[in-house]
Design a protein around this motif. Structure first.
Motif, short mmCIF file in Angstrom:
data_model
loop_
_atom_site.label_atom_id
_atom_site.label_comp_id
_atom_site.label_asym_id
_atom_site.label_seq_id
_atom_site.Cartn_x
_atom_site.Cartn_y
_atom_site.Cartn_z
N MET A 34 0.78 -14.54 -2.84
CA MET A 34 1.74 -13.55 -3.36
C MET A 34 1.92 -13.86 -4.84
O MET A 34 2.05 -15.03 -5.22
CB MET A 34 3.13 -13.73 -2.69
CG MET A 34 3.19 -13.58 -1.20
SD MET A 34 2.96 -11.89 -0.62
CE MET A 34 4.20 -10.98 -1.51
N GLY A 35 1.91 -12.85 -5.66
CA GLY A 35 2.10 -13.10 -7.08
C GLY A 35 2.46 -11.83 -7.83
O GLY A 35 2.27 -10.71 -7.32
N GLU A 82 5.43 4.85 -12.08
CA GLU A 82 4.34 4.34 -11.25
C GLU A 82 3.38 5.50 -11.03
O GLU A 82 3.81 6.58 -10.65
CB GLU A 82 4.98 3.90 -9.93
CG GLU A 82 4.07 3.29 -8.92
CD GLU A 82 4.80 3.09 -7.58
OE1 GLU A 82 6.03 2.89 -7.55
OE2 GLU A 82 4.11 3.16 -6.55
N PHE A 119 -2.51 -3.56 0.00
CA PHE A 119 -3.74 -2.88 -0.41
C PHE A 119 -4.40 -3.71 -1.51
O PHE A 119 -3.85 -4.71 -1.96
CB PHE A 119 -3.46 -1.44 -0.88
CG PHE A 119 -2.49 -1.31 -2.02
CD1 PHE A 119 -2.91 -1.35 -3.34
CD2 PHE A 119 -1.12 -1.12 -1.77
CE1 PHE A 119 -2.00 -1.20 -4.39
CE2 PHE A 119 -0.21 -0.97 -2.83
CZ PHE A 119 -0.66 -1.02 -4.13
N SER A 152 1.89 -6.12 -8.98
CA SER A 152 1.89 -7.05 -7.86
C SER A 152 0.48 -7.64 -7.83
O SER A 152 -0.48 -6.95 -7.48
CB SER A 152 2.19 -6.30 -6.56
OG SER A 152 1.79 -7.10 -5.46
N ASP A 154 5.00 0.21 -13.34
CA ASP A 154 4.45 -0.57 -12.23
C ASP A 154 2.98 -0.13 -12.11
O ASP A 154 2.69 0.97 -11.66
CB ASP A 154 5.23 -0.25 -10.94
CG ASP A 154 4.65 -0.99 -9.72
OD1 ASP A 154 3.50 -1.45 -9.79
OD2 ASP A 154 5.35 -1.06 -8.70
N THR A 194 0.56 -1.49 -10.33
CA THR A 194 -0.11 -2.12 -9.17
C THR A 194 -1.21 -1.23 -8.59
O THR A 194 -2.26 -1.72 -8.19
CB THR A 194 0.93 -2.41 -8.07
OG1 THR A 194 2.00 -3.17 -8.65
CG2 THR A 194 0.33 -3.19 -6.92
N SER A 242 6.00 -13.01 -7.19
CA SER A 242 5.61 -11.79 -6.44
C SER A 242 5.81 -10.57 -7.32
O SER A 242 6.42 -10.67 -8.40
CB SER A 242 6.45 -11.63 -5.15
OG SER A 242 7.75 -11.21 -5.48
N GLY A 243 5.30 -9.44 -6.86
CA GLY A 243 5.51 -8.19 -7.61
C GLY A 243 6.99 -7.84 -7.66
O GLY A 243 7.49 -7.38 -8.69
N MET A 244 7.70 -8.06 -6.56
CA MET A 244 9.13 -7.73 -6.56
C MET A 244 9.90 -8.65 -7.50
O MET A 244 10.85 -8.23 -8.16
CB MET A 244 9.71 -7.83 -5.13
CG MET A 244 9.27 -6.74 -4.18
SD MET A 244 9.07 -5.09 -4.88
CE MET A 244 10.63 -4.77 -5.62
N THR A 280 -0.54 -9.66 -5.85
CA THR A 280 -0.88 -9.78 -4.43
C THR A 280 -1.99 -8.78 -4.07
O THR A 280 -2.69 -8.97 -3.09
CB THR A 280 0.39 -9.45 -3.60
OG1 THR A 280 1.53 -10.05 -4.22
CG2 THR A 280 0.27 -9.92 -2.17
N LYS A 281 -2.11 -7.70 -4.86
CA LYS A 281 -3.02 -6.60 -4.52
C LYS A 281 -4.38 -6.80 -5.23
O LYS A 281 -5.03 -7.77 -4.98
CB LYS A 281 -2.36 -5.27 -4.90
CG LYS A 281 -0.90 -5.13 -4.41
CD LYS A 281 -0.82 -5.01 -2.92
CE LYS A 281 0.57 -4.83 -2.33
NZ LYS A 281 1.73 -5.36 -2.97
N TYR A 308 7.42 2.69 -3.85
CA TYR A 308 7.17 1.71 -2.79
C TYR A 308 8.53 1.32 -2.18
O TYR A 308 9.51 1.11 -2.92
CB TYR A 308 6.40 0.51 -3.38
CG TYR A 308 6.58 -0.73 -2.57
CD1 TYR A 308 6.28 -0.73 -1.21
CD2 TYR A 308 7.10 -1.89 -3.12
CE1 TYR A 308 6.48 -1.84 -0.43
CE2 TYR A 308 7.29 -3.02 -2.36
CZ TYR A 308 6.99 -2.99 -1.01
OH TYR A 308 7.21 -4.09 -0.24
N ASN A 333 2.70 5.44 -4.58
CA ASN A 333 2.31 4.81 -3.32
C ASN A 333 3.31 5.29 -2.26
O ASN A 333 4.49 4.98 -2.39
CB ASN A 333 2.38 3.28 -3.50
CG ASN A 333 2.29 2.51 -2.19
OD1 ASN A 333 1.84 3.01 -1.18
ND2 ASN A 333 2.74 1.26 -2.21
C1 LIG Z 1 3.37 -0.30 -5.99
C2 LIG Z 1 3.94 -1.64 -5.59
N1 LIG Z 1 4.68 -2.32 -6.47
C3 LIG Z 1 5.19 -3.52 -6.18
C4 LIG Z 1 5.00 -4.10 -4.94
C5 LIG Z 1 5.62 -5.43 -4.66
O1 LIG Z 1 4.69 -6.47 -4.71
P1 LIG Z 1 4.82 -7.83 -3.89
O2 LIG Z 1 4.60 -7.54 -2.46
O3 LIG Z 1 3.79 -8.72 -4.51
O4 LIG Z 1 6.21 -8.34 -4.12
C6 LIG Z 1 4.23 -3.42 -3.98
C7 LIG Z 1 3.96 -3.95 -2.63
O5 LIG Z 1 4.40 -4.90 -2.12
C8 LIG Z 1 3.71 -2.15 -4.32
O6 LIG Z 1 3.01 -1.45 -3.43
#
Ligand SMILES: Cc1ncc(COP(=O)(O)O)c(C=O)c1O
Ligand SMILES: N[C@@H](CCSC[C@H](N)C(=O)O)C(=O)O
Length: 465
Positions: free
Chosen positions: A222-223, A155, A351, A210, A186, A188, A78-80, A212-213, A110, A159
Motif C-alpha cells: 500500500m502506498g 479526478e 486496479f 495511490s 487524484d 491514480t 497509502s493513497g488515502m 498501490t495501483k 472513489y 472511478n
Molecule cells: C482513484 C483512487 N484514489 C485513491 C484511492 C486510495 O488509495 P489507497 O487504497 O492506496 O489508499 C483509490 C483506491 O483505493 C482510488 O481508486
C-alpha cells in the motif's frame, strides 16, 4: 545530457554511491542514523520518520516521472493518507470565525475519498460541495456560488464510471478568477506515465496517486505519492508527514522502486488489453445502448463511441486499463461476478495490477457510499468493473465469456459463430469467438499519435513505441 522518455527514467535509479557499487539501491531498514554534532550540516538523515535513504531514492524516481525536483515529492503509506496529508496541510486549517473551509469535488469519486471528505465535514466542519466535474457549466455555477473556494479536487477519468473531466479547462477557469484556490488532482486512474497535471498551463498545485495501483502494479504494498508544484507547498506537507509518521516504510519504498521499473511495459500491455476488451464488449457482446434498450453500456475512455474520446486524448497519452459495463440487470451482474467459471479474472477490489480483476463497485469499492446517495447520483447498481492486467487477451476474453454464459447473459450460437446478448435482446451479434484481435487498430490509433504530448520537455515522436 539528452532528456530521456518517462519509460526509461523510471527504470534507471542512477548511481547510489554505494560502497559495493550494487546495481540495485539497497534497502535501509535502520530507524536511526548516527549524528555528528560537529558536522550537522552534512547530515541527511537522523530518524526514519523524518527521512530515510530508501524513501529518498523512491521520491527521486517519482520526481523524474513528474519532471519535478525530488524535494517536491513525498511518499506516504497509502493513497488515502496522501489526500489526508494534503487536506490537513493546505485546506482544513483555513477556517476562521467567518470562513468555513470549502472544497469542491466530483460526484463520482472513489468510495474511500467520499468517506474521508464526509469524515472531515463531521470532524472539522470543512464542507465539500459535490458536483459532476465532467460538466464544466455545472462546475462553474457551483464554483461561482461559493464566496471563497479553498480547494478543488479533480479526478479523470472517474472511478468507476470513466467520465472525463476537462482538467485543463477547469484549471484555466479557477486560476483566472481565484489563483489562491488549491487545485488537487487524484491521478491514480492515469498514473504519471499517462498524465502530468503539473505540466498543464496553468498547472494544478498538487497531484497525488495511490501507488498501490499502477505505480507498484503487483498488489504487494500500500502506498501513496504526493507531488507538489512548488517546494513551498511540499514543505508544508512534509511538516505533516514528519509530525504524524505517515512516510512510506523503507521496505515498501524499495518494493515500489522495483515495481516502478516495469511501469511502461505493464501499462502498455494493460491498456492494449483494455482497448480490445472494451471494443469486444461493445461490438461483439452487445453491451451498447440501442433505440429500444438504453440499459446496457460499455464505459471506457479509449472507445471511439465515447463522446469524450478526443477530450481525453487531448491531455492524456493513454486510456488506462479500467473499464466498466452495465448488463441492464443487477441480478445478472451479481451472477457474473459470482460465477465459478472465472478462473483468470480475480474478483477483488483495486486496479492497476498485473493480474486482471473484476468487481461490482456498488457491493465492493463503492459500498462505503450510502445507497441513497448512489441512487441520487444515478450510480448504476448493475455496473461491472474490469481492471485489465497483462495476461494474454485471448485467455481473458474466453474466461469472461464462459462466466457471461454461466450467468445467463450471453448465449453462444451456431458452434461459437455468434454471441447473442440475452438481456439486450435486440442485438444479434455477428461475431466469431475467435475474432480476437480485430480492434487492435483503435489501440494503435491512440498510440500512433504523439505520445509525448504531456511531456513538453521531449520532442520525440512516438517515444513510447
Ligand atoms: C482513484 C483512487 N484514489 C485513491 C484511492 C486510495 O488509495 P489507497 O487504497 O492506496 O489508499 C483509490 C483506491 O483505493 C482510488 O481508486
Ligand atoms: N474496503 C475498502 C475498499 C477498497 S476499494 C480499492 C480501490 N480504490 C478500488 O477502486 O477498487 C474500503 O473500505 O476502502
Amino acid at each position: 545530457m539528452p532528456i530521456k522518455t518517462l519509460d526509461t527514467v523510471v527504470v534507471n535509479t542512477g548511481s547510489q554511491n554505494d560502497q559495493h557499487s550494487a546495481s540495485v539501491p539497497p534497502v535501509y531498514l535502520s530507524t536511526t542514523f548516527k549524528v555528528d554534532l560537529n558536522n550537522e550540516a552534512a547530515q541527511n538523515f537522523d530518524y526514519s520518520r523524518s527521512g530515510n535513504p530508501t524513501r529518498s531514492v523512491l521520491q527521486n524516481q517519482i520526481g523524474k516521472l513528474y519532471r519535478v525536483p525530488q524535494e517536491n515529492v513525498l511518499a506516504v503509506s497509502s493513497g488515502m493518507t496522501a489526500l489526508d496529508i494534503i487536506l490537513r496541510g493546505l485546506v482544513l486549517l483555513n477556517g476562521t470565525d467567518n470562513h468555513t473551509p470549502t472544497i469542491i469535488a466530483g460526484d463520482d469519486l472513489y468510495g474511500g475519498t467520499q468517506r474521508l471528505l464526509n469524515f472531515f465535514k463531521h470532524q472539522t466542519h470543512a464542507v465539500t460541495a459535490h458536483v459532476d466535474t465532467s460538466d464544466f457549466e455545472k462546475f462553474k455555477t457551483v464554483f461561482q456560488s461559493v464566496d471563497k473556494v479553498d480547494c478543488v479536487l479533480l479526478e479523470s477519468p472517474t472511478n468507476p464510471l470513466c467520465k472525463v473531466v476537462d482538467i485543463p479547462k477547469i484549471l484555466r477557469f479557477v486560476k483566472r478568477i481565484s489563483p489562491e484556490t488549491i487545485v488537487i488532482v487524484d491521478n491514480t486512474m492515469m498514473s504519471g506515465l499517462n498524465c502530468n497535471p503539473l505540466q498543464l498551463n496553468p498547472s494544478c498545485d498538487v497531484v497525488y496517486e495511490s501507488a498501490t495501483k499502477y505505480l507498484n502494479g503487483h498488489h504487494d504494498l500500500m502506498g501513496g505519492v504526493i507531488i507538489s508544484k512548488t517546494p513551498e507547498i511540499a514543505s508544508k506537507l512534509y511538516f505533516v508527514v514528519n509530525s504524524t509518521g505517515a512516510g512510506l516504510s523503507p521496505m515498501d519504498s524499495w518494493l515500489l522502486v522495483r515495481g516502478l521499473k516495469t511501469l511502461g511495459v505493464r501499462l502498455h500491455q494493460q491498456q492494449r488489453n483494455a482497448m480490445i476488451l472494451a471494443h469486444w464488449l461493445e461490438n461483439s457482446c452487445g453491451f451498447k445502448p440501442t433505440e429500444t434498450n438504453k440499459a446496457t453500456k460499455t464505459r471506457f475512455v479509449g472507445l471511439r463511441s465515447n463522446p469524450d474520446f478526443k477530450l481525453h486524448q487531448s491531455f492524456n497519452s493513454g486510456p488506462g486499463a479500467v473499464l466498466s459495463f452495465e448488463t441492464g440487470s443487477s441480478e445478472h451482474s451479481k451472477r457474473l461476478v459470482s460465477s465459478k467459471k472465472l478462473n483468470i479474472w480475480a474478483v477483488t477490489v483495486s486496479f492497476g495490477c498485473v493480474n486482471s480483476l473484476l468487481s461490482m463497485p456498488c457491493k465492493m469499492s463503492h459500498a462505503s457510499i450510502d445507497p441513497e446517495l448512489r441512487k441520487e447520483r444515478d450510480f448504476p447498481e448493475d455496473l461491472v468493473r474490469l481492471c485489465c492486467g497483462i495476461e494474454n487477451i485471448v485467455d481473458l476474453k474466453k474466461d469472461l465469456l464462459a462466466a457471461m454464459v454461466d450467468a445467463d447473459i450471453i448465449e453462444i450460437r451456431e458452434d461459437g459463430k455468434y454471441l447473442f446478448n440475452k438481456l439486450n435482446k435486440n442485438l444479434a451479434i455477428n461475431t466469431t469467438i475467435d475474432d480476437l484481435h480485430k480492434p487492435l487498430s483503435i489501440y494503435e490509433e491512440f498510440y500512433n499519435e504523439d505520445v509525448t504530448r504531456n511531456d513538453p520537455e521531449l520532442n520525440i515522436k512516438n517515444s513510447r513505441l
